[in-house]
Design a protein around this motif. Structure first.
Motif, PDB file in Angstrom:
ATOM      1  N   ILE A  34       0.838  -1.200   0.000  1.00 10.83           N
ATOM      2  CA  ILE A  34       0.000   0.000   0.000  1.00 10.83           C
ATOM      3  C   ILE A  34       0.871   1.247   0.000  1.00 10.83           C
ATOM      4  CG2 ILE A  34      -1.666   1.330   1.371  1.00 10.83           C
ATOM      5  CD1 ILE A  34      -2.799  -1.357   2.342  1.00 10.83           C
ATOM      6  N   PHE A  35       1.956   1.227   0.788  1.00  6.49           N
ATOM      7  CA  PHE A  35       2.878   2.364   0.837  1.00  6.49           C
ATOM      8  C   PHE A  35       4.295   1.802   0.679  1.00  6.49           C
ATOM      9  CE2 PHE A  35       2.707   6.896   2.252  1.00  6.49           C
ATOM     10  CZ  PHE A  35       4.031   7.217   1.947  1.00  6.49           C
ATOM     11  N   PRO A  36       4.686   1.500  -0.559  1.00  9.57           N
ATOM     12  CA  PRO A  36       5.977   0.837  -0.798  1.00  9.57           C
ATOM     13  C   PRO A  36       7.163   1.789  -0.728  1.00  9.57           C
ATOM     14  CG  PRO A  36       4.887   1.278  -2.881  1.00  9.57           C
ATOM     15  CD  PRO A  36       3.917   1.701  -1.805  1.00  9.57           C
ATOM     16  N   SER A  37       8.327   1.194  -0.562  1.00  6.75           N
ATOM     17  CA  SER A  37       9.566   1.962  -0.677  1.00  6.75           C
ATOM     18  C   SER A  37       9.882   2.103  -2.162  1.00  6.75           C
ATOM     19  CB  SER A  37      10.710   1.219   0.010  1.00  6.75           C
ATOM     20  OG  SER A  37      10.369   0.900   1.337  1.00  6.75           O
ATOM     21  N   ASP A  38      10.317   3.290  -2.575  1.00  3.82           N
ATOM     22  CA  ASP A  38      10.691   3.495  -3.969  1.00  3.82           C
ATOM     23  C   ASP A  38      11.746   4.588  -4.044  1.00  3.82           C
ATOM     24  OD1 ASP A  38       9.310   5.894  -3.628  1.00  3.82           O
ATOM     25  OD2 ASP A  38       7.499   5.161  -4.610  1.00  3.82           O
ATOM     26  N   GLU A  39      11.958   5.108  -5.237  1.00  2.00           N
ATOM     27  CA  GLU A  39      13.020   6.098  -5.423  1.00  2.00           C
ATOM     28  C   GLU A  39      12.743   7.399  -4.668  1.00  2.00           C
ATOM     29  OE1 GLU A  39       9.955   6.362  -8.615  1.00  2.00           O
ATOM     30  OE2 GLU A  39      11.221   4.778  -7.773  1.00  2.00           O
ATOM     31  N   SER A  40      11.493   7.621  -4.281  1.00  2.00           N
ATOM     32  CA  SER A  40      11.166   8.847  -3.552  1.00  2.00           C
ATOM     33  C   SER A  40      11.456   8.748  -2.063  1.00  2.00           C
ATOM     34  CB  SER A  40       9.692   9.216  -3.758  1.00  2.00           C
ATOM     35  OG  SER A  40       8.850   8.235  -3.186  1.00  2.00           O
ATOM     36  N   GLY A  41      11.643   7.519  -1.574  1.00  2.00           N
ATOM     37  CA  GLY A  41      11.963   7.374  -0.160  1.00  2.00           C
ATOM     38  C   GLY A  41      11.461   6.067   0.428  1.00  2.00           C
ATOM     39  N   ARG A  85       7.339  -0.446   5.589  1.00  2.00           N
ATOM     40  CA  ARG A  85       8.196  -1.372   6.325  1.00  2.00           C
ATOM     41  C   ARG A  85       9.231  -0.613   7.147  1.00  2.00           C
ATOM     42  NH1 ARG A  85       9.122  -6.710   6.019  1.00  2.00           N
ATOM     43  NH2 ARG A  85       7.895  -6.886   4.108  1.00  2.00           N
ATOM     44  N   GLU A  86       9.873   0.357   6.538  1.00  2.00           N
ATOM     45  CA  GLU A  86      10.902   1.119   7.246  1.00  2.00           C
ATOM     46  C   GLU A  86      10.301   1.973   8.365  1.00  2.00           C
ATOM     47  OE1 GLU A  86      12.429   0.222   3.163  1.00  2.00           O
ATOM     48  OE2 GLU A  86      10.555   0.974   4.000  1.00  2.00           O
ATOM     49  N   ALA A  87       9.064   2.416   8.182  1.00  2.00           N
ATOM     50  CA  ALA A  87       8.416   3.269   9.185  1.00  2.00           C
ATOM     51  C   ALA A  87       7.850   2.474  10.354  1.00  2.00           C
ATOM     52  CB  ALA A  87       7.304   4.086   8.536  1.00  2.00           C
ATOM     53  N   GLY A  88       7.877   1.140  10.272  1.00  2.00           N
ATOM     54  CA  GLY A  88       7.347   0.327  11.353  1.00  2.00           C
ATOM     55  C   GLY A  88       5.835   0.377  11.457  1.00  2.00           C
ATOM     56  N   VAL A  89       5.145   0.459  10.315  1.00  2.00           N
ATOM     57  CA  VAL A  89       3.687   0.563  10.313  1.00  2.00           C
ATOM     58  C   VAL A  89       3.038  -0.616  11.023  1.00  2.00           C
ATOM     59  CG1 VAL A  89       1.663   0.384   8.794  1.00  2.00           C
ATOM     60  CG2 VAL A  89       3.435   2.080   8.331  1.00  2.00           C
ATOM     61  N   VAL A  90       3.579  -1.813  10.849  1.00  2.00           N
ATOM     62  CA  VAL A  90       2.985  -2.988  11.492  1.00  2.00           C
ATOM     63  C   VAL A  90       3.029  -2.865  13.011  1.00  2.00           C
ATOM     64  CG1 VAL A  90       5.138  -4.318  11.448  1.00  2.00           C
ATOM     65  CG2 VAL A  90       2.949  -5.515  11.565  1.00  2.00           C
ATOM     66  N   VAL A  91       4.046  -2.208  13.547  1.00  2.00           N
ATOM     67  CA  VAL A  91       4.136  -1.992  14.987  1.00  2.00           C
ATOM     68  C   VAL A  91       3.023  -1.055  15.439  1.00  2.00           C
ATOM     69  CG1 VAL A  91       5.601  -1.169  16.872  1.00  2.00           C
ATOM     70  CG2 VAL A  91       6.625  -2.365  14.927  1.00  2.00           C
ATOM     71  N   TYR A  92       2.795  -0.002  14.677  1.00  2.00           N
ATOM     72  CA  TYR A  92       1.708   0.929  14.984  1.00  2.00           C
ATOM     73  C   TYR A  92       0.363   0.206  15.004  1.00  2.00           C
ATOM     74  CZ  TYR A  92      -1.976   4.310  14.093  1.00  2.00           C
ATOM     75  OH  TYR A  92      -3.160   5.016  14.151  1.00  2.00           O
ATOM     76  N   GLY A 137       0.072   5.002  10.363  1.00  2.00           N
ATOM     77  CA  GLY A 137       1.365   4.526  10.850  1.00  2.00           C
ATOM     78  C   GLY A 137       2.547   5.209  10.191  1.00  2.00           C
ATOM     79  N   MET A 138       2.345   5.689   8.972  1.00  2.00           N
ATOM     80  CA  MET A 138       3.413   6.410   8.272  1.00  2.00           C
ATOM     81  C   MET A 138       3.616   7.806   8.834  1.00  2.00           C
ATOM     82  SD  MET A 138       5.158   4.849   5.866  1.00  2.00           S
ATOM     83  CE  MET A 138       5.928   6.358   5.268  1.00  2.00           C
ATOM     84  N   PHE A 139       2.533   8.444   9.272  1.00  2.00           N
ATOM     85  CA  PHE A 139       2.617   9.870   9.596  1.00  2.00           C
ATOM     86  C   PHE A 139       2.224  10.233  11.024  1.00  2.00           C
ATOM     87  CE2 PHE A 139       1.735   9.557   4.963  1.00  2.00           C
ATOM     88  CZ  PHE A 139       2.941  10.062   4.518  1.00  2.00           C
ATOM     89  N   CYS A 140       2.012   9.242  11.882  1.00  2.00           N
ATOM     90  CA  CYS A 140       1.687   9.538  13.275  1.00  2.00           C
ATOM     91  C   CYS A 140       2.931  10.009  14.027  1.00  2.00           C
ATOM     92  CB  CYS A 140       1.132   8.288  13.958  1.00  2.00           C
ATOM     93  SG  CYS A 140       2.353   6.951  14.169  1.00  2.00           S
ATOM     94  N   ASP A 141       2.725  10.530  15.228  1.00  2.00           N
ATOM     95  CA  ASP A 141       3.877  10.809  16.074  1.00  2.00           C
ATOM     96  C   ASP A 141       4.503   9.468  16.465  1.00  2.00           C
ATOM     97  OD1 ASP A 141       5.261  11.275  18.849  1.00  2.00           O
ATOM     98  OD2 ASP A 141       4.957  13.274  18.017  1.00  2.00           O
ATOM     99  N   PRO A 142       5.825   9.362  16.493  1.00  2.00           N
ATOM    100  CA  PRO A 142       6.477   8.086  16.814  1.00  2.00           C
ATOM    101  C   PRO A 142       6.067   7.488  18.151  1.00  2.00           C
ATOM    102  CG  PRO A 142       8.062   9.594  15.851  1.00  2.00           C
ATOM    103  CD  PRO A 142       6.800  10.392  16.071  1.00  2.00           C
ATOM    104  N   ILE A 143       5.512   8.290  19.044  1.00  2.00           N
ATOM    105  CA  ILE A 143       5.096   7.768  20.344  1.00  2.00           C
ATOM    106  C   ILE A 143       4.021   6.688  20.199  1.00  2.00           C
ATOM    107  CG2 ILE A 143       3.212   9.384  20.818  1.00  2.00           C
ATOM    108  CD1 ILE A 143       4.272   9.594  23.686  1.00  2.00           C
ATOM    109  N   HIS A 144       3.321   6.690  19.049  1.00  2.00           N
ATOM    110  CA  HIS A 144       2.267   5.707  18.802  1.00  2.00           C
ATOM    111  C   HIS A 144       2.795   4.412  18.182  1.00  2.00           C
ATOM    112  CE1 HIS A 144      -0.881   8.565  19.863  1.00  2.00           C
ATOM    113  NE2 HIS A 144      -0.288   9.454  19.096  1.00  2.00           N
ATOM    114  N   GLY A 152       8.351   9.414   7.880  1.00  2.00           N
ATOM    115  CA  GLY A 152       7.145   9.871   7.200  1.00  2.00           C
ATOM    116  C   GLY A 152       7.080  11.384   7.160  1.00  2.00           C
ATOM    117  N   TRP A 153       7.423  12.011   8.271  1.00  2.00           N
ATOM    118  CA  TRP A 153       7.422  13.471   8.320  1.00  2.00           C
ATOM    119  C   TRP A 153       8.497  14.051   7.415  1.00  2.00           C
ATOM    120  CZ3 TRP A 153       6.929  14.336  14.364  1.00  2.00           C
ATOM    121  CH2 TRP A 153       5.641  13.945  14.759  1.00  2.00           C
TER     122      TRP A 153
END
Length: 221
Positions: free
Chosen positions: A58-65, A69-76, A157-164, A172-173
């Motif tokens: 849904i939100f893949p890694s690509d040439e833009s960044g 997976r890198e943002a830890g969305v599954v943890v959120y 999960g991509m754009f929340c505050d990391p505290i979540h 994401g920010w």
């Protein structure tokens, strides 16, 4: 009490970025061939691997960044489902349960926990499929409530505050140039007057201190 489950990931697969553990401690993983164990609060390991793979489509890694997976969305997502939100604590859940119109939002009986648990059974082995096969599998469920939840949670999960639990390293920010919950820019007006000003992102813990935690009462855990 069920046995504690862990999400096991390759450090190289998440690019050596900052990862937040479930005790809200941040640590950086080097991009090397070793694994890391992240404790899970709701998902089983198999479920977490499916969600990690699906959110990455849904939100893949690509040439833009970097992506989900890198943002830890599954943890959120795991944290949200483990808390009062996952049990629908704050939603009216008494029948009748009608389909309703889109403007009314979800009117069904199952809570987010049940929705994920039931739907992930039908995606067993998803993480082992090729990207094209994963996209095909998601296309088959894109009209379901589960997919709408998964998509919304991926973005959160991509754009929340990391505290979540998501947006690890505030990547994401950084992608969108959001500086975080800054209380005021007053001190920077004169210093950067007449020029572009893009401050380094700062999280709630950066602003208020490392002891900043979510306020969750005992009856909500």
């Amino acid at each position: 009490m069920r046995r504690r489950q862990f999400l096991v990931l390759s450090a190289a697969s998440i690019g050596g970025v900052l990862v937040y553990s479930f005790d809200r401690q941040a640590f950086r993983l080097p991009a090397e061939d070793r694994s890391v164990r992240i404790p899970l609060r709701f998902f089983t390991q198999d479920e977490a691997m499916i969600v990690a793979a699906a959110s990455s489509r849904i939100f893949p890694s690509d040439e833009s960044g970097p992506g989900a997976r890198e943002a830890g969305v599954v943890v959120y997502i795991d944290r949200q489902l483990a808390g009062p939100y996952g049990r629908d604590r704050y939603r009216y859940t008494t029948g009748p349960f009608d389909e309703g119109v889109p403007e009314q939002g979800y009117q069904g009986e199952t809570n987010p926990r049940q929705t994920y648990r039931d739907s992930l059974k039908n995606l067993a082995g998803f993480e082992r499929l090729s990207p094209a096969e994963q996209d095909e599998a998601l296309a088959k469920v894109e009209d379901t409530y589960f997919f709408r939840l998964l998509r919304a949670h991926t973005i959160e999960g991509m754009f929340c505050d990391p505290i979540h639990g998501g947006n690890a390293g505030m990547i994401g920010w950084q992608l969108i140039g959001y500086p975080g919950p800054r209380m005021s820019n007053l001190k920077d007006v004169d210093q950067h007057f007449g020029e572009a000003f893009r401050p380094k992102p700062a999280s709630l813990q950066d602003i208020f201190g490392k002891d900043t935690k979510l306020s969750i009462s005992e009856d909500e855990k």
